[in-house]
Design an enzyme around this catalytic site. Structure first.
Site, PDB file in Angstrom:
ATOM      1  N   HIS A   1     -40.943  38.262 -36.596  1.00  0.00           N
ATOM      2  CA  HIS A   1     -42.025  37.795 -37.473  1.00  0.00           C
ATOM      3  C   HIS A   1     -41.469  37.485 -38.874  1.00  0.00           C
ATOM      4  CE1 HIS A   1     -44.918  40.455 -34.921  1.00  0.00           C
ATOM      5  NE2 HIS A   1     -45.211  39.203 -34.643  1.00  0.00           N
TER       6      HIS A   1
ATOM      7  N   ARG B   1     -41.134  31.656 -28.904  1.00  0.00           N
ATOM      8  CA  ARG B   1     -39.952  32.356 -28.417  1.00  0.00           C
ATOM      9  C   ARG B   1     -39.424  31.759 -27.133  1.00  0.00           C
ATOM     10  NH1 ARG B   1     -43.031  37.916 -28.826  1.00  0.00           N
ATOM     11  NH2 ARG B   1     -44.624  36.393 -28.314  1.00  0.00           N
TER      12      ARG B   1
ATOM     13  N   SER C   1     -43.875  42.809 -30.556  1.00  0.00           N
ATOM     14  CA  SER C   1     -44.401  44.068 -31.098  1.00  0.00           C
ATOM     15  C   SER C   1     -44.612  45.074 -29.975  1.00  0.00           C
ATOM     16  CB  SER C   1     -45.736  43.831 -31.807  1.00  0.00           C
ATOM     17  OG  SER C   1     -45.589  42.959 -32.876  1.00  0.00           O
TER      18      SER C   1
ATOM     19  N   LYS D   1     -59.598  45.075 -30.160  1.00  0.00           N
ATOM     20  CA  LYS D   1     -58.230  45.263 -29.659  1.00  0.00           C
ATOM     21  C   LYS D   1     -57.659  46.583 -30.167  1.00  0.00           C
ATOM     22  CE  LYS D   1     -53.948  42.613 -29.310  1.00  0.00           C
ATOM     23  NZ  LYS D   1     -53.248  41.413 -29.776  1.00  0.00           N
TER      24      LYS D   1
HETATM   25  N1  COD Z   1     -39.742  35.391 -32.977  1.00  0.00           N
HETATM   26  C1  COD Z   1     -40.521  34.383 -33.430  1.00  0.00           C
HETATM   27  N2  COD Z   1     -41.869  34.395 -33.439  1.00  0.00           N
HETATM   28  C2  COD Z   1     -42.468  35.496 -32.992  1.00  0.00           C
HETATM   29  C3  COD Z   1     -41.755  36.611 -32.515  1.00  0.00           C
HETATM   30  C4  COD Z   1     -40.328  36.528 -32.509  1.00  0.00           C
HETATM   31  N3  COD Z   1     -39.580  37.523 -32.025  1.00  0.00           N
HETATM   32  N4  COD Z   1     -42.629  37.559 -32.121  1.00  0.00           N
HETATM   33  C5  COD Z   1     -43.857  37.045 -32.321  1.00  0.00           C
HETATM   34  N5  COD Z   1     -43.771  35.800 -32.841  1.00  0.00           N
HETATM   35  C6  COD Z   1     -44.842  34.892 -33.226  1.00  0.00           C
HETATM   36  C7  COD Z   1     -45.883  34.735 -32.116  1.00  0.00           C
HETATM   37  O1  COD Z   1     -45.488  33.756 -31.190  1.00  0.00           O
HETATM   38  C8  COD Z   1     -47.063  34.284 -32.949  1.00  0.00           C
HETATM   39  O2  COD Z   1     -46.964  32.897 -33.230  1.00  0.00           O
HETATM   40  C9  COD Z   1     -46.908  35.047 -34.262  1.00  0.00           C
HETATM   41  O3  COD Z   1     -45.553  35.451 -34.294  1.00  0.00           O
HETATM   42  C10 COD Z   1     -47.812  36.269 -34.386  1.00  0.00           C
HETATM   43  O4  COD Z   1     -47.690  37.051 -33.243  1.00  0.00           O
HETATM   44  P1  COD Z   1     -48.688  38.266 -32.927  1.00  0.00           P
HETATM   45  O5  COD Z   1     -48.452  38.683 -31.528  1.00  0.00           O
HETATM   46  O6  COD Z   1     -48.598  39.285 -33.991  1.00  0.00           O
HETATM   47  O7  COD Z   1     -50.128  37.597 -33.107  1.00  0.00           O
HETATM   48  P2  COD Z   1     -51.151  37.046 -32.027  1.00  0.00           P
HETATM   49  O8  COD Z   1     -50.509  36.034 -31.156  1.00  0.00           O
HETATM   50  O9  COD Z   1     -51.818  38.221 -31.386  1.00  0.00           O
HETATM   51  O10 COD Z   1     -52.226  36.286 -32.988  1.00  0.00           O
HETATM   52  C11 COD Z   1     -53.341  35.671 -32.425  1.00  0.00           C
HETATM   53  C12 COD Z   1     -54.316  35.191 -33.495  1.00  0.00           C
HETATM   54  C13 COD Z   1     -54.699  36.314 -34.419  1.00  0.00           C
HETATM   55  C14 COD Z   1     -53.660  34.097 -34.332  1.00  0.00           C
HETATM   56  C15 COD Z   1     -55.548  34.605 -32.727  1.00  0.00           C
HETATM   57  O11 COD Z   1     -56.049  35.573 -31.855  1.00  0.00           O
HETATM   58  C16 COD Z   1     -56.655  34.137 -33.655  1.00  0.00           C
HETATM   59  O12 COD Z   1     -56.524  33.141 -34.337  1.00  0.00           O
HETATM   60  N6  COD Z   1     -57.769  34.895 -33.682  1.00  0.00           N
HETATM   61  C17 COD Z   1     -58.917  34.591 -34.546  1.00  0.00           C
HETATM   62  C18 COD Z   1     -60.140  34.107 -33.737  1.00  0.00           C
HETATM   63  C19 COD Z   1     -60.003  32.635 -33.419  1.00  0.00           C
HETATM   64  O13 COD Z   1     -59.938  31.771 -34.275  1.00  0.00           O
HETATM   65  N7  COD Z   1     -59.969  32.369 -32.112  1.00  0.00           N
HETATM   66  C20 COD Z   1     -59.824  31.022 -31.580  1.00  0.00           C
HETATM   67  C21 COD Z   1     -58.365  30.679 -31.404  1.00  0.00           C
HETATM   68  S1  COD Z   1     -58.164  29.143 -30.624  1.00  0.00           S
END
Ligand code: COD
Length: 162
Positions: free
Chosen positions: A18, A91, A129, A42
């Site tokens: 991240h 990823r 994570s 969640k």
């Molecule tokens: N290297 C590079 N990128 C990474 C890595 C890594 N090792 N690990 C994670 N990432 C990226 C993920 O691919 C993602 O892009 C970002 O980091 C954040 O990851 P997470 O897992 O912390 O977050 P998510 O994927 O759970 O987040 C989801 C959201 C919160 C963005 C989504 O649920 C959202 O927008 N919710 C709001 C409600 C909404 O608008 N819903 C409609 C969506 S269409």
């Protein structure tokens, strides 16, 4: 007009993968907002405040990075904050399907915001994570996967200190 991007996520907890996206994304925009989703349903290891506080400490030395929390639709948050782009990390192919679907839905909901994908740095391509939490809970060494602040907080959580 200044260009603003948002990097949204759960960040439960933030990993070096991240952080790498934050550092690289911050160089492309005038301002990058790291926005943590407040999701009551969640089950998370860290509270929303803990995640925001850790992110603030970790990104303290990047002047154009701001940390915030949001609830509701991401596109509504973008409208509110006058955001031009959503940054997401990719990823592997397995990320792509979910990310593409989300990007297309978000564009459908708000044509003013573009989603931009940054590919992971190879040394972090296997990091998530949930894997970090699993390895830590089984006493594995996660020191090279997360910033020191997260390592300390995770250890405290697992020992039951907080
Ligand atoms: N290297 C590079 N990128 C990474 C890595 C890594 N090792 N690990 C994670 N990432 C990226 C993920 O691919 C993602 O892009 C970002 O980091 C954040 O990851 P997470 O897992 O912390 O977050 P998510 O994927 O759970 O987040 C989801 C959201 C919160 C963005 C989504 O649920 C959202 O927008 N919710 C709001 C409600 C909404 O608008 N819903 C409609 C969506 S269409």
């Amino acid at each position: 007009m200044s260009k603003i991007a948002v990097y949204p996520g759960s960040f439960d907890p933030i990993t070096k993968g991240h952080l790498d996206i934050i550092v690289r994304g911050s160089k492309l925009f005038d301002k990058l907002i790291v926005a943590v989703l407040k999701n009551q349903s969640k089950k998370s290891m860290f509270t929303i405040d803990e995640r925001v506080d850790m992110l603030k400490l970790i990104t303290n030395d990047i002047p154009n990075v701001e940390v915030d929390m949001f609830s509701g639709l991401l596109v509504d948050y973008c409208k509110d904050k006058e955001v031009n782009a959503i940054i997401r990390g990719l990823r592997a192919i397995s990320d792509f399907e979910y990310e593409l679907q989300m990007a297309q839905m978000n564009r459908q909901l708000n044509q003013e915001v573009e989603t931009i994908f940054l590919t992971t740095s190879t040394q972090y391509s296997f990091l998530s994570s949930s894997l970090v939490k699993e390895v830590a809970s089984l006493n594995g060494d996660i020191g090279e996967f997360v910033p020191d602040i997260v390592l300390n907080e995770l250890n405290k959580k697992l020992k039951g200190d907080v």
